[in-house]
Design an enzyme around this catalytic site. Sequence first.
Site, short mmCIF file in Angstrom:
data_model
loop_
_atom_site.label_atom_id
_atom_site.label_comp_id
_atom_site.label_asym_id
_atom_site.label_seq_id
_atom_site.Cartn_x
_atom_site.Cartn_y
_atom_site.Cartn_z
N TYR A 181 40.55 39.68 -22.77
CA TYR A 181 40.90 37.90 -23.05
C TYR A 181 41.91 38.30 -24.31
CZ TYR A 181 39.39 33.76 -25.59
OH TYR A 181 39.27 32.43 -26.17
N ASN A 183 42.00 37.87 -27.28
CA ASN A 183 42.10 38.36 -29.08
C ASN A 183 41.93 40.32 -28.63
OD1 ASN A 183 39.70 37.98 -28.04
ND2 ASN A 183 39.49 36.61 -30.21
N LYS A 184 42.13 40.77 -27.46
CA LYS A 184 40.86 42.15 -27.64
C LYS A 184 42.32 42.81 -27.18
CE LYS A 184 36.86 41.13 -26.81
NZ LYS A 184 36.81 39.59 -27.16
N ASN A 185 42.00 43.97 -27.76
CA ASN A 185 43.21 44.95 -27.67
C ASN A 185 44.42 45.08 -26.73
OD1 ASN A 185 41.05 45.31 -29.66
ND2 ASN A 185 41.13 47.65 -29.55
#
Length: 397
Positions: A181, A183-185
Amino acid sequence: MRANYLPFGAPNISQREIDAVARVMRSGWIGMGPETIEFEQELAAFTGAPHVVTVNSCTSALFLSLLVHGVGPGSEVLCPSLTWCSTANAARYLGATPVFCDVDPETLCVSAETIRRSLTARTRAVIPVHFGGLTCDVADLRAALPDTVAIVEDAAHAFGGRLPDGRRVGASGDLTCFSFYANKNLSTAEGGAVALFDSTIAHRLRSLRQHGYSADAWTRFNQSNALLLSAPLAELGYKMNYTDLQAAMGRVQLTRQEEFAERRVAIARCYAQALRELDPDIRLQRGVCDAGHARHLFVVLLPVEKLAIDRNVFVRELRTRNIGAAVHYAPLHQMPLYGDTNTECRLPVTEDLAPRLVSLPMSASMSAADAREVIEAFVEVYQTALASRGARRGSRG
């Protein structure tokens, strides 16, 4: 106060990702195809899992992972209440019952002890959540469970993290579910993946993500494989496939993981040092500055008993200062959606933690100056709340 709003988590997108997506757009093939296959192979090499199957979200990854383990009506699936709703909803989509368990107060993750308390004869699967990027001890969990109970790891927060034995998340042998998604790493705007060891299950997952067909659109695109579309369907499948546009972005993001990890740990250390100096009663998740933590979240546990305002007001005060603080999460066992099956559920640790949790902005796109501004705003709100509480006590005296 900051001149502009600092989001809780913003993707770090360079010109390399933009160029990769443009290259795929010019290729004439933007759906699931050769770029996705390359991405899956590179993810497998990175995680240490022999097989990786990409899908359209981590929610789909969880759903399909439970499905291939035979979860359905009459099954119970254990998961923490301190998680995003997808963890529990994946079980509900299959007609199974999510049963919520407590977490350890220092790790904010489930443990063998908290799982055992909720285990029943109907338990078919357990979904441990690697909360914030700190990994559960899945080997310890496996030792506490009967062989009939599957483990499906929710690693939405933990891409790039390491298990207690040093292996990367995804290398446990369980079905491990990732989120890509925004905002993920590792971000591809949307998307997810399942890392696993079993080739038969991997083949089935690839079929299930594409309506149950044995061949995807790229395979059928080749003239010699055109008749594969007429092959009989043997199983109800779903529309959960990935795309080459996403994979192109993901392949670049994968090469930048070391860069991203260094930025996240620098921010975490800045936060941790400042908060320790501010008040030793402010608690942090265990290991948030350690090498194995993926640091998707930086979670602060407020000593709310000392403050004149509650956690929600605290978060609002930070946001009025353009600091995108967030809450992870409101406990699921207290949500009306799950009340029909969890009416008597009492999770004392989760219920104590929930009104204290604040997530500070954390992303590889943040600068050192951003981190300092977060701390400045946090200190201002915290000290004002302390002073107000002290003044209120003095007025009573």
